[in-house]
Write an enzyme that holds these catalytic residues in place. Structure first.
Site, short mmCIF file in Angstrom:
data_model
loop_
_atom_site.label_atom_id
_atom_site.label_comp_id
_atom_site.label_asym_id
_atom_site.label_seq_id
_atom_site.Cartn_x
_atom_site.Cartn_y
_atom_site.Cartn_z
N ARG A 93 14.53 -12.09 8.29
CA ARG A 93 15.74 -12.49 8.79
C ARG A 93 15.62 -13.95 9.42
O ARG A 93 16.49 -14.73 9.04
CB ARG A 93 16.07 -11.64 10.14
CG ARG A 93 17.14 -12.18 11.11
CD ARG A 93 17.14 -11.35 12.20
NE ARG A 93 18.29 -12.10 13.17
CZ ARG A 93 19.08 -11.40 13.96
NH1 ARG A 93 18.43 -10.14 14.65
NH2 ARG A 93 19.87 -11.98 14.75
N ASN B 116 22.70 -3.08 8.75
CA ASN B 116 23.73 -4.02 8.62
C ASN B 116 23.32 -4.88 7.25
O ASN B 116 22.33 -4.66 6.65
CB ASN B 116 23.50 -5.14 9.60
CG ASN B 116 24.48 -4.88 10.83
OD1 ASN B 116 25.44 -4.17 10.92
ND2 ASN B 116 23.71 -5.22 12.07
N CYS C 196 29.16 0.99 13.83
CA CYS C 196 28.66 -0.26 14.36
C CYS C 196 29.02 -0.32 15.81
O CYS C 196 29.92 0.30 16.49
CB CYS C 196 29.49 -1.74 13.59
SG CYS C 196 29.32 -3.27 14.48
N HIS D 235 32.34 -6.52 11.66
CA HIS D 235 32.05 -7.89 11.92
C HIS D 235 33.16 -8.68 11.64
O HIS D 235 32.87 -10.03 11.50
CB HIS D 235 30.98 -8.23 11.56
CG HIS D 235 29.46 -7.68 12.10
ND1 HIS D 235 28.32 -7.95 12.01
CD2 HIS D 235 29.45 -6.41 12.92
CE1 HIS D 235 27.42 -7.22 12.70
NE2 HIS D 235 28.25 -6.13 13.23
N TYR E 245 32.36 -12.09 16.41
CA TYR E 245 32.00 -12.69 15.24
C TYR E 245 33.09 -13.52 14.69
O TYR E 245 32.74 -14.34 13.81
CB TYR E 245 31.63 -11.61 14.14
CG TYR E 245 30.24 -10.98 14.36
CD1 TYR E 245 29.25 -11.25 13.86
CD2 TYR E 245 30.26 -9.63 15.30
CE1 TYR E 245 27.95 -10.79 13.81
CE2 TYR E 245 28.88 -9.28 15.47
CZ TYR E 245 27.77 -9.68 14.91
OH TYR E 245 26.79 -9.03 14.79
#
Length: 436
Positions: A97, A151, A172, A202, A255
């Site tokens: 990540r 995700n 989510c 998102h 987001y």
């Protein structure tokens, strides 16, 4: 589905989010007779699995419920005969990540782990693994429901629905976070708030907000000047321009800041990276603190510090969805589900995030029809990016990958898209067998 007691398999059981899930099953024990929970992880996650598993056992013991927690590195053992399989995997761990966040920033592009180049990289690593997990489900638990929290949830759920025979629903915690945010703003119980959600994971808009059945969208928009805190723990709380929100006429998800406030978000991200580090670097420290807490033999509840990790309300989303399927409740959830004509402006076979009635046969989305041009264009281009991302991830198609990144609204040009893509492939070689 077993009436004697359910078997739940959690793939990625060593996740710091697992205590959330355990708490959710304990809370619903009277309506959801869970008998066995198998927490499964890979060899590299063994230590975390044992720490989390021992905490889960203490939580179950304290609650006095008859649930047995099993820890395993054997995926077949976890999945075989399961009624529900929950996926919460992070292929490559936190270090992958961090790389996902640093690559875009190098080219002055927004870094985010689920959207834009970061989300693309995560999807490419995850798609081969999720398809492999699905092979095991098809073989060892063909009737199981897959509840996907991995995700980017919409992309991964769409991959499963397009390329396997699995019954899958994506979840989510952003929509429930939006409900809680508005309830907090209005000073009311979240149960009194209902939001009509339209869009993608998102990238979801609250087109209408109701309090006790009365549409309060306009009133809420009028309050937006003070609504700075309606964000997620992992997204900077930049304030919205009241005129912009008025012109939008609906409630954006946290987001949307990446798309609507790109310049400010990029500036903030660059400053953060130079001082405290990227969000991934912050999470790495948080995770270490959490696991140190989890080790405490006297800890037998989910610690409040877990909320800082960004997974608030996760258990409510996943466990209440499972309960609705098991108990044939026919109540409404916000889920990632196949479009099938729900949004008239998108293909039928793609996954959208919206309100759906959930019963023993799954999630049935509530028809939306055509959407406002204010949100239609952005939604369509991000969905096209997702379709190409899936194609690239399944086939290892470099050209589909290049097109996916090029059309993403956060990537400024084909030149930069190519540089980012080449860096992603180079830095993730061991996780991208499809590109060999």
């Amino acid at each position: 589905m077993s009436k004697k007691g359910l078997k739940i398999a959690v793939i990625g059981g060593g996740s710091s989010y697992t205590p959330e899930l355990i708490e959710g099953f304990i809370k619903r024990y009277n309506e959801l007779p869970v008998k066995n929970i198998y927490l499964m992880d890979i060899e590299e996650g063994k230590e975390k699995l044992e720490i989390v598993g021992n905490l889960a056992r203490r939580m179950v013991k304290k609650a006095g419920v008859n649930i047995t927690i099993h820890l395993t590195l054997d995926r077949k053992e976890a999945i075989e005969g399961a009624d529900f399989v929950i996926t919460q995997v992070r292929v490559g761990g936190i270090d992958a990540r961090i790389r996902d966040e640093k690559i875009p920033l190098k080219y002055d592009v927004i870094r985010q782990e689920t959207t834009g180049p970061g989300g693309f990289a995560k999807a490419q690593r995850t798609i081969p693994v999720i398809l492999d997990i699905c092979k095991d489900i098809e073989k060892y638990a063909p009737d199981a429901w897959l509840i996907n929290f991995t995700n980017p949830s919409g992309v991964i759920t769409e991959t499963v629905l397009k390329y396997t025979k699995i019954k899958a629903i994506g979840v989510c915690n952003v929509p429930i976070g939006m409900v809680y945010g508005i309830a907090n703003l209005m000073g009311v119980d979240p149960k009194r708030i209902y939001i009509r959600f339209t869009g993608l994971n998102h990238l979801v808009w609250g087109t209408n907000v109701y309090l006790d059945g009365e549409d309060i969208t306009e009133k809420l928009i009028g309050m937006y000047e003070s609504a700075r805190s309606l964000s997620m723990k992992n997204i900077p709380e930049l304030p919205w321009d009241p005129e912009f929100i008025k012109s939008l006429g609906m409630y954006p998800c946290p987001y949307h800041r990446y798309y609507y406030l790109t310049d400010q978000m990029l500036k903030e991200q660059k400053e953060e990276a130079a001082t405290v580090g990227t969000r991934g670097e912050v999470v790495k420290k948080l995770e270490k603190e959490l696991f140190d807490l989890y080790k405490d033999p006297n800890l037998d509840v989910k610690p409040p510090q877990l909320e800082k990790r960004g997974g608030a309300h996760y258990s409510d989303v996943a466990c209440s969805l499972i309960s609705s399927i098991y108990n044939d409740k026919k109540d409404i959830h916000v889920v990632n589900v196949r479009n099938n004509g729900t949004i008239a402006d998108l293909p039928d076979d793609v996954v959208i995030e919206t309100n759906a009635v959930v019963d023993k046969n799954g999630a049935h989305p509530i028809t939306i029809g055509h959407v406002s041009p204010k949100i239609r264009g952005l939604m369509q281009v991000v969905k096209a990016y997702e379709e190409l991302t899936i194609e690239a991830g399944v086939r290892g198609d470099y050209y589909a990958a290049l097109q996916a990144l090029t059309i993403h609204p956060l990537v400024p040009s084909a030149t930069i898209a190519k540089k980012i893509l080449d860096d992603i492939i180079e830095q993730n070689k061991e996780y991208l067998p499809q590109y060999k």
